[in-house]
Design a protein around this motif. Sequence first.
Motif, PDB file in Angstrom:
ATOM      1  N   PHE A   1       7.339  58.694  27.458  1.00  0.00           N
ATOM      2  CA  PHE A   1       6.246  59.435  26.844  1.00  0.00           C
ATOM      3  C   PHE A   1       5.683  58.626  25.694  1.00  0.00           C
ATOM      4  O   PHE A   1       6.395  58.273  24.761  1.00  0.00           O
ATOM      5  CB  PHE A   1       6.724  60.804  26.352  1.00  0.00           C
ATOM      6  CG  PHE A   1       5.582  61.692  25.931  1.00  0.00           C
ATOM      7  CD1 PHE A   1       4.975  62.539  26.848  1.00  0.00           C
ATOM      8  CD2 PHE A   1       5.091  61.643  24.633  1.00  0.00           C
ATOM      9  CE1 PHE A   1       3.913  63.338  26.474  1.00  0.00           C
ATOM     10  CE2 PHE A   1       4.014  62.443  24.252  1.00  0.00           C
ATOM     11  CZ  PHE A   1       3.423  63.294  25.177  1.00  0.00           C
TER      12      PHE A   1
ATOM     13  N   ILE B   1      12.307  60.114  28.590  1.00  0.00           N
ATOM     14  CA  ILE B   1      12.569  61.476  29.031  1.00  0.00           C
ATOM     15  C   ILE B   1      13.248  61.398  30.396  1.00  0.00           C
ATOM     16  O   ILE B   1      12.700  60.833  31.332  1.00  0.00           O
ATOM     17  CB  ILE B   1      11.262  62.300  29.111  1.00  0.00           C
ATOM     18  CG1 ILE B   1      10.653  62.428  27.713  1.00  0.00           C
ATOM     19  CG2 ILE B   1      11.528  63.668  29.719  1.00  0.00           C
ATOM     20  CD1 ILE B   1       9.356  63.201  27.665  1.00  0.00           C
TER      21      ILE B   1
ATOM     22  N   ASP C   1      15.569  62.932  33.828  1.00  0.00           N
ATOM     23  CA  ASP C   1      15.414  63.955  34.864  1.00  0.00           C
ATOM     24  C   ASP C   1      14.029  64.033  35.480  1.00  0.00           C
ATOM     25  O   ASP C   1      13.449  65.110  35.599  1.00  0.00           O
ATOM     26  CB  ASP C   1      15.784  65.349  34.316  1.00  0.00           C
ATOM     27  CG  ASP C   1      17.219  65.375  33.847  1.00  0.00           C
ATOM     28  OD1 ASP C   1      18.043  64.707  34.474  1.00  0.00           O
ATOM     29  OD2 ASP C   1      17.487  66.050  32.830  1.00  0.00           O
ATOM     30  N   ASN C   2      13.464  62.908  35.806  1.00  0.00           N
ATOM     31  CA  ASN C   2      12.193  62.933  36.500  1.00  0.00           C
ATOM     32  C   ASN C   2      12.299  62.102  37.763  1.00  0.00           C
ATOM     33  O   ASN C   2      12.160  60.894  37.748  1.00  0.00           O
ATOM     34  CB  ASN C   2      11.075  62.398  35.611  1.00  0.00           C
ATOM     35  CG  ASN C   2      10.422  63.479  34.806  1.00  0.00           C
ATOM     36  OD1 ASN C   2       9.524  64.161  35.269  1.00  0.00           O
ATOM     37  ND2 ASN C   2      10.916  63.664  33.586  1.00  0.00           N
TER      38      ASN C   2
ATOM     39  N   ILE D   1      10.772  61.041  41.163  1.00  0.00           N
ATOM     40  CA  ILE D   1       9.481  61.108  41.832  1.00  0.00           C
ATOM     41  C   ILE D   1       9.538  60.461  43.212  1.00  0.00           C
ATOM     42  O   ILE D   1      10.329  59.563  43.465  1.00  0.00           O
ATOM     43  CB  ILE D   1       8.371  60.444  40.993  1.00  0.00           C
ATOM     44  CG1 ILE D   1       8.727  58.977  40.690  1.00  0.00           C
ATOM     45  CG2 ILE D   1       8.130  61.202  39.708  1.00  0.00           C
ATOM     46  CD1 ILE D   1       7.582  58.199  40.110  1.00  0.00           C
TER      47      ILE D   1
ATOM     48  N   THR E   1       4.753  56.253  32.833  1.00  0.00           N
ATOM     49  CA  THR E   1       4.483  56.527  31.426  1.00  0.00           C
ATOM     50  C   THR E   1       3.427  57.608  31.294  1.00  0.00           C
ATOM     51  O   THR E   1       2.404  57.567  31.963  1.00  0.00           O
ATOM     52  CB  THR E   1       4.013  55.255  30.702  1.00  0.00           C
ATOM     53  OG1 THR E   1       4.978  54.233  30.892  1.00  0.00           O
ATOM     54  CG2 THR E   1       3.840  55.496  29.214  1.00  0.00           C
ATOM     55  N   VAL E   2       3.717  58.555  30.448  1.00  0.00           N
ATOM     56  CA  VAL E   2       2.795  59.648  30.218  1.00  0.00           C
ATOM     57  C   VAL E   2       2.292  59.572  28.786  1.00  0.00           C
ATOM     58  O   VAL E   2       3.090  59.427  27.862  1.00  0.00           O
ATOM     59  CB  VAL E   2       3.502  61.005  30.447  1.00  0.00           C
ATOM     60  CG1 VAL E   2       2.594  62.161  30.105  1.00  0.00           C
ATOM     61  CG2 VAL E   2       3.996  61.111  31.873  1.00  0.00           C
ATOM     62  N   SER E   3       0.997  59.641  28.607  1.00  0.00           N
ATOM     63  CA  SER E   3       0.467  59.648  27.242  1.00  0.00           C
ATOM     64  C   SER E   3       0.175  61.079  26.822  1.00  0.00           C
ATOM     65  O   SER E   3       0.033  61.965  27.670  1.00  0.00           O
ATOM     66  CB  SER E   3      -0.818  58.823  27.167  1.00  0.00           C
ATOM     67  OG  SER E   3      -1.855  59.490  27.841  1.00  0.00           O
ATOM     68  N   GLY E   4       0.089  61.280  25.534  1.00  0.00           N
ATOM     69  CA  GLY E   4      -0.194  62.614  25.018  1.00  0.00           C
ATOM     70  C   GLY E   4       0.288  62.749  23.595  1.00  0.00           C
ATOM     71  O   GLY E   4       0.365  61.750  22.878  1.00  0.00           O
TER      72      GLY E   4
ATOM     73  N   ILE F   1       2.516  63.134  42.167  1.00  0.00           N
ATOM     74  CA  ILE F   1       3.872  63.257  41.646  1.00  0.00           C
ATOM     75  C   ILE F   1       4.025  64.506  40.786  1.00  0.00           C
ATOM     76  O   ILE F   1       3.084  64.980  40.168  1.00  0.00           O
ATOM     77  CB  ILE F   1       4.279  62.017  40.830  1.00  0.00           C
ATOM     78  CG1 ILE F   1       3.299  61.782  39.678  1.00  0.00           C
ATOM     79  CG2 ILE F   1       4.355  60.789  41.726  1.00  0.00           C
ATOM     80  CD1 ILE F   1       3.765  60.762  38.691  1.00  0.00           C
TER      81      ILE F   1
ATOM     82  N   LEU G   1       5.894  66.179  37.600  1.00  0.00           N
ATOM     83  CA  LEU G   1       6.559  65.773  36.372  1.00  0.00           C
ATOM     84  C   LEU G   1       7.431  66.879  35.836  1.00  0.00           C
ATOM     85  O   LEU G   1       7.161  68.060  36.036  1.00  0.00           O
ATOM     86  CB  LEU G   1       5.515  65.396  35.314  1.00  0.00           C
ATOM     87  CG  LEU G   1       4.587  64.237  35.672  1.00  0.00           C
ATOM     88  CD1 LEU G   1       3.582  64.019  34.555  1.00  0.00           C
ATOM     89  CD2 LEU G   1       5.387  62.964  35.912  1.00  0.00           C
ATOM     90  N   ASN G   2       8.475  66.450  35.137  1.00  0.00           N
ATOM     91  CA  ASN G   2       9.399  67.403  34.545  1.00  0.00           C
ATOM     92  C   ASN G   2       9.528  67.089  33.059  1.00  0.00           C
ATOM     93  O   ASN G   2      10.494  66.499  32.618  1.00  0.00           O
ATOM     94  CB  ASN G   2      10.749  67.287  35.264  1.00  0.00           C
ATOM     95  CG  ASN G   2      11.743  68.300  34.765  1.00  0.00           C
ATOM     96  OD1 ASN G   2      11.356  69.340  34.237  1.00  0.00           O
ATOM     97  ND2 ASN G   2      13.011  67.984  34.899  1.00  0.00           N
ATOM     98  N   ILE G   3       8.519  67.464  32.321  1.00  0.00           N
ATOM     99  CA  ILE G   3       8.458  67.141  30.891  1.00  0.00           C
ATOM    100  C   ILE G   3       8.611  68.409  30.063  1.00  0.00           C
ATOM    101  O   ILE G   3       7.982  69.432  30.374  1.00  0.00           O
ATOM    102  CB  ILE G   3       7.117  66.449  30.563  1.00  0.00           C
ATOM    103  CG1 ILE G   3       6.989  65.147  31.374  1.00  0.00           C
ATOM    104  CG2 ILE G   3       6.990  66.169  29.084  1.00  0.00           C
ATOM    105  CD1 ILE G   3       5.640  64.496  31.279  1.00  0.00           C
ATOM    106  N   PRO G   4       9.447  68.375  29.017  1.00  0.00           N
ATOM    107  CA  PRO G   4       9.620  69.541  28.145  1.00  0.00           C
ATOM    108  C   PRO G   4       8.270  70.097  27.683  1.00  0.00           C
ATOM    109  O   PRO G   4       7.355  69.329  27.400  1.00  0.00           O
ATOM    110  CB  PRO G   4      10.401  68.980  26.957  1.00  0.00           C
ATOM    111  CG  PRO G   4      11.135  67.807  27.507  1.00  0.00           C
ATOM    112  CD  PRO G   4      10.274  67.248  28.584  1.00  0.00           C
TER     113      PRO G   4
ATOM    114  N   VAL H   1       0.770  66.728  27.413  1.00  0.00           N
ATOM    115  CA  VAL H   1       0.443  65.604  28.300  1.00  0.00           C
ATOM    116  C   VAL H   1      -1.063  65.356  28.380  1.00  0.00           C
ATOM    117  O   VAL H   1      -1.843  66.294  28.510  1.00  0.00           O
ATOM    118  CB  VAL H   1       0.996  65.867  29.715  1.00  0.00           C
ATOM    119  CG1 VAL H   1       0.534  64.784  30.683  1.00  0.00           C
ATOM    120  CG2 VAL H   1       2.516  65.928  29.670  1.00  0.00           C
TER     121      VAL H   1
ATOM    122  N   VAL I   1      -1.378  60.239  32.918  1.00  0.00           N
ATOM    123  CA  VAL I   1      -0.173  59.747  33.565  1.00  0.00           C
ATOM    124  C   VAL I   1      -0.423  58.342  34.097  1.00  0.00           C
ATOM    125  O   VAL I   1      -1.432  58.092  34.751  1.00  0.00           O
ATOM    126  CB  VAL I   1       0.247  60.668  34.727  1.00  0.00           C
ATOM    127  CG1 VAL I   1       1.447  60.088  35.463  1.00  0.00           C
ATOM    128  CG2 VAL I   1       0.550  62.057  34.207  1.00  0.00           C
TER     129      VAL I   1
END
Lengths: 130, 130
Positions: free
Chosen positions: A86, A97, A99-100, A102, A118-121, B102, B104-107, B112, B115
């Motif tokens: 992230f 992060i 547990d993902n 895919i 990679t996830v932006s935010g 895909i 995603l499993n993000i808290p 977000v 991606v």
Amino acid sequence: MAIIRNTIAKKAVFEIIQLNKTAMSQTEIFAKVNNICDRVTVYRILERLVKEVKIHKIVNINGVINYAPCNSCSHEQHLHHDHLHFSCTTCKKLTCIADNHIELNIPSNYQVAEVFLTVSGICPDCIIMA
Amino acid sequence: MAIIRNTIAKKAVFEIIQLNKTAMSQTEIFAKVNNICDRVTVYRILERLVKEVKIHKIVNINGVINYAPCNSCSHEQHLHHDHLHFSCTTCKKLTCIADNHIELNIPSNYQVAEVFLTVSGICPDCIIMA
DNA sequence: TTTATAAACGCAACAATGTTGCATAATTGT
DNA sequence: ACAATTATGCAACATTGTTGCGTTTATAAA
């Protein structure tokens, strides 16, 4: 073949990476080693640690290369891509992060080596600040 | 507010990106514009084209920023991440591969935005060569 | 067609990140 | 303690990207 040496600088760099929650760039790591060695040495140590699979290399969305410890993720896990990065657009921190898992849909004539997700935010810390 | 101008250099840069099958870096694009303009201008044109959502920015695994046309992928699609980038470790080319949705499993405390999914390995062209 | 205006450009200088060569220092097995 | 070779420091360079500012140019309106 080559004998791996465990030097003071290398131990320091590795410890810095391990103790930090987020991934760090060479610049950040060098700032933390407190002139224990030259900045070129930091680059070379990072290169070696990557080769030894003790840390891994992640490119941030701005193009800066970051390094994170290979704690939770074994080499195999890393290959099987069940972890994600992230990238906070506010504080620029890069966080792992887990547990993902895919599923990829890539033509069979491509030979896959590694998966970078990679996830932006905005990260929780920065959301609180806003 | 700002009026968008369609200059010769801008047209040339956009055409180069559109005609190329793989994503290209500023360096590659500049090499192809044949001194029609300064390299700084190329950077500024790329910036504008990204803002106009005509091309998009992809960071390669080595940290170099690449640009690809937004043909197949609408802005919405891009956001909903059903496309992936393949980064060849041999020829360094970056190719877009569609049809990859895909989960995603993000808290939930992370917000977000975008991606980025990049896979490294060897592309079909380089496999044939080997 | 001409003109005004803001957008786009060129150039020079700078900044950040990463790399290379080579002489010197330090670690490790013997 | 010694030899072998890995690791380091330093200097210099390469690449990628950015900024400031004066000049040029595309476009809309006259």
